[in-house]
Design a protein around this motif. Structure first.
Motif, mmCIF file in Angstrom:
data_model
loop_
_atom_site.group_PDB
_atom_site.id
_atom_site.type_symbol
_atom_site.label_atom_id
_atom_site.label_comp_id
_atom_site.label_asym_id
_atom_site.label_seq_id
_atom_site.Cartn_x
_atom_site.Cartn_y
_atom_site.Cartn_z
ATOM 1 N N ILE A 29 0.854 -1.185 0.000
ATOM 2 C CA ILE A 29 0.000 0.000 0.000
ATOM 3 C C ILE A 29 0.892 1.237 0.000
ATOM 4 N N VAL A 30 0.700 2.106 -0.984
ATOM 5 C CA VAL A 30 1.440 3.358 -1.079
ATOM 6 C C VAL A 30 0.428 4.494 -1.030
ATOM 7 N N LEU A 31 0.545 5.335 -0.016
ATOM 8 C CA LEU A 31 -0.351 6.474 0.155
ATOM 9 C C LEU A 31 0.434 7.755 -0.100
ATOM 10 N N ILE A 32 0.005 8.533 -1.087
ATOM 11 C CA ILE A 32 0.653 9.797 -1.422
ATOM 12 C C ILE A 32 -0.289 10.928 -1.022
ATOM 13 N N ILE A 33 0.160 11.763 -0.080
ATOM 14 C CA ILE A 33 -0.659 12.875 0.402
ATOM 15 C C ILE A 33 -0.007 14.184 -0.020
ATOM 16 N N ILE A 34 -0.762 15.015 -0.730
ATOM 17 C CA ILE A 34 -0.274 16.330 -1.146
ATOM 18 C C ILE A 34 -0.876 17.384 -0.220
ATOM 19 N N ASP A 35 -0.122 18.424 0.034
ATOM 20 C CA ASP A 35 -0.536 19.447 0.994
ATOM 21 C C ASP A 35 -1.224 20.619 0.281
ATOM 22 N N ASP A 36 -2.508 20.816 0.565
ATOM 23 C CA ASP A 36 -3.287 21.953 0.037
ATOM 24 C C ASP A 36 -3.527 21.895 -1.474
ATOM 25 N N MET A 37 -3.551 20.750 -2.061
ATOM 26 C CA MET A 37 -3.803 20.652 -3.498
ATOM 27 C C MET A 37 -5.309 20.589 -3.749
ATOM 28 N N GLY A 38 -5.806 21.444 -4.622
ATOM 29 C CA GLY A 38 -7.234 21.496 -4.903
ATOM 30 C C GLY A 38 -7.694 20.374 -5.821
ATOM 31 N N TRP A 39 -8.987 20.083 -5.772
ATOM 32 C CA TRP A 39 -9.527 18.978 -6.569
ATOM 33 C C TRP A 39 -9.355 19.236 -8.063
ATOM 34 N N LYS A 40 -9.313 20.511 -8.468
ATOM 35 C CA LYS A 40 -9.216 20.835 -9.891
ATOM 36 C C LYS A 40 -7.792 21.227 -10.287
ATOM 37 N N ASP A 41 -6.827 20.877 -9.476
ATOM 38 C CA ASP A 41 -5.433 21.190 -9.793
ATOM 39 C C ASP A 41 -4.778 20.084 -10.620
ATOM 40 N N VAL A 42 -5.582 19.294 -11.290
ATOM 41 C CA VAL A 42 -5.093 18.197 -12.128
ATOM 42 C C VAL A 42 -5.861 18.194 -13.449
ATOM 43 N N GLY A 43 -5.216 17.684 -14.471
ATOM 44 C CA GLY A 43 -5.827 17.695 -15.797
ATOM 45 C C GLY A 43 -7.091 16.884 -15.895
ATOM 46 N N TYR A 44 -7.130 15.693 -15.290
ATOM 47 C CA TYR A 44 -8.296 14.827 -15.456
ATOM 48 C C TYR A 44 -9.543 15.431 -14.818
ATOM 49 N N ALA A 45 -9.365 16.386 -13.864
ATOM 50 C CA ALA A 45 -10.514 17.014 -13.212
ATOM 51 C C ALA A 45 -10.930 18.305 -13.898
ATOM 52 N N GLY A 46 -10.246 18.664 -14.983
ATOM 53 C CA GLY A 46 -10.690 19.812 -15.757
ATOM 54 C C GLY A 46 -9.711 20.945 -15.927
ATOM 55 N N SER A 47 -8.554 20.908 -15.254
ATOM 56 C CA SER A 47 -7.603 22.001 -15.407
ATOM 57 C C SER A 47 -6.922 21.946 -16.771
ATOM 58 N N ILE A 48 -6.847 23.081 -17.428
ATOM 59 C CA ILE A 48 -6.095 23.180 -18.675
ATOM 60 C C ILE A 48 -4.851 24.042 -18.491
ATOM 61 N N PHE A 49 -4.610 24.459 -17.233
ATOM 62 C CA PHE A 49 -3.458 25.308 -16.942
ATOM 63 C C PHE A 49 -2.291 24.511 -16.364
ATOM 64 N N TYR A 50 -2.593 23.498 -15.557
ATOM 65 C CA TYR A 50 -1.553 22.692 -14.925
ATOM 66 C C TYR A 50 -1.257 21.448 -15.764
ATOM 67 N N ASP A 51 -0.013 20.986 -15.710
ATOM 68 C CA ASP A 51 0.390 19.768 -16.417
ATOM 69 C C ASP A 51 0.542 18.627 -15.417
ATOM 70 N N THR A 52 -0.315 17.608 -15.537
ATOM 71 C CA THR A 52 -0.276 16.478 -14.603
ATOM 72 C C THR A 52 -0.459 15.147 -15.342
ATOM 73 N N PRO A 53 0.398 14.827 -16.314
ATOM 74 C CA PRO A 53 0.197 13.607 -17.099
ATOM 75 C C PRO A 53 0.267 12.317 -16.290
ATOM 76 N N ASN A 54 1.126 12.252 -15.297
ATOM 77 C CA ASN A 54 1.247 11.019 -14.511
ATOM 78 C C ASN A 54 0.030 10.790 -13.632
ATOM 79 N N ILE A 55 -0.460 11.868 -13.005
ATOM 80 C CA ILE A 55 -1.659 11.736 -12.178
ATOM 81 C C ILE A 55 -2.871 11.434 -13.053
ATOM 82 N N ASP A 56 -2.931 12.046 -14.233
ATOM 83 C CA ASP A 56 -4.036 11.779 -15.156
ATOM 84 C C ASP A 56 -4.040 10.318 -15.593
ATOM 85 N N LYS A 57 -2.865 9.772 -15.813
ATOM 86 C CA LYS A 57 -2.743 8.362 -16.198
ATOM 87 C C LYS A 57 -3.184 7.458 -15.051
ATOM 88 N N LEU A 58 -2.795 7.832 -13.849
ATOM 89 C CA LEU A 58 -3.222 7.081 -12.672
ATOM 90 C C LEU A 58 -4.740 7.055 -12.574
#
Length: 329
Positions: A29-58
């Motif tokens: 089990i690997v738990l990755i916790i980010i500090d203060d990251m918003g739900w829309k700070d990733v591409g798969y959730a709708g952001s077109i400003f931030y680059d998050t290809p690895n998280i999007d793939k996950l």
């Protein structure tokens, strides 16, 4: 988040029982916790400003929990809820402690008004998650897991309450003393406060060091079940990214998200996730590892650092923008 982690622990318990009968290896089990990251700070959730290809793939290869919320809109109670499986109101770890922490988990004796921005009212709360609470690593260690913690702890930054005193057999990079300066480069850390690791060099980027230590733990324990937490200090303020990552965002078309420095920090989060996933694959344990990616609370909106729109509010607000979306791999 609380429900998800409890489900995972129950599943792990069942798998452990099955492994005795069928010689099936229990999952890592690997738990990755980010500090203060918003739900829309990733591409798969709708952001077109931030680059998050690895998280999007996950997200595309795993499960998305689109109706999951953090147990609290602030770091300390949210993290206490993650590791204890209880709502903060039950443990009375409901706020971020102020100044030097400790000396134990007693209740504060004073309450302060914190409603200037319609955010919250501070109840009497504890300095640390009580020792009486049994947390995830204690349970898993008894089942034969190797347990490791790397980075921000924030649920007991005083002797007797550190992660390596709460069930984590290896714990590095947490703060020994609360209320002193820290940041994302070594020059903001006082000597001795980067627990169980040498003092970082002034130019050392802390997220990279924590990622390296996590990967080393994965490599060293690839032949036995492990539970490890990579708990980044990013993307919390101060917004101090690697400067070479900033220029590509400065001329990018903005929407409700506009901060190039913050975007560069988000990119570092994504790179870290990608490196951890690569390490799991290289260890040969990709098919036997549960990866959970989440933030402790919503993105910081009071300083216009990011945007949780169309959700209302963000970090420190009790509205839905405090929540996070998370993924299993």
């Amino acid at each position: 988040m609380k429900r998800k982690l409890i489900v995972i622990l129950l599943a792990c318990t069942a798998l452990l029982r099955c492994s005795d009968a069928e010689n099936v290896a229990p999952p890592n089990i690997v738990l990755i916790i980010i500090d203060d990251m918003g739900w829309k700070d990733v591409g798969y959730a709708g952001s077109i400003f931030y680059d998050t290809p690895n998280i999007d793939k996950l997200a595309s290869e795993g499960m998305r929990f689109t109706n999951a919320y953090s147990t609290a809109p602030l770091c300390t109670p949210s993290r206490g809820g993650i590791l204890s499986g209880k709502f903060p109101a039950r443990t009375k770890l409901t706020n971020v402690f102020a100044g030097p922490a400790g000396p134990d988990d007693r209740l504060h004796t004073k309450s302060k008004y914190r409603g200037e921005n319609d955010q919250y009212f501070e109840a009497l709360h504890r300095h640390a998650l009580p020792k009486s609470e049994v947390i995830i690593p204690q349970v898993l260690a008894k089942s034969g897991y190797k347990t490791g913690y790397f980075g921000k702890w924030h649920i007991g930054e005083c002797p007797g309450y550190y992660p390596d005193e709460r069930g984590f057999q290896v714990a590095k990079g947490y703060r020994r003393v609360h209320g002193v300066k820290y940041g994302h480069f070594g020059d903001r850390w006082i000597s001795g406060n980067f627990a169980n690791l040498p003092d970082p060099e002034d130019s050392e980027f802390i997220p990279e060091r924590l990622t390296e230590e996590t990967i080393q733990f994965i490599k060293e324990n690839k032949d036995e079940p492990y539970f490890t937490v990579l708990s980044h200090y990013i993307v919390h303020t101060p917004i101090t990214p690697r400067k070479e990552k900033v220029p590509k965002y400065e001329n990018r078309k903005t929407t409700d998200q506009t901060d190039a420095d913050y975007a560069a920090l988000v990119e570092s989060v994504d790179e870290s996730v990608g490196q951890v996933l690569d390490a799991i694959k290289e260890s040969g344990q990709e098919q036997n590892t549960i990866v959970i990616f989440t933030s402790d609370n919503g993105g910081l909106t009071l300083r216009n650092i990011t945007s949780n729109y169309p959700l209302m509010g963000g970090k420190s607000f009790a509205f839905e923008g405090r929540g996070t979306r998370s993924d299993d791999y």
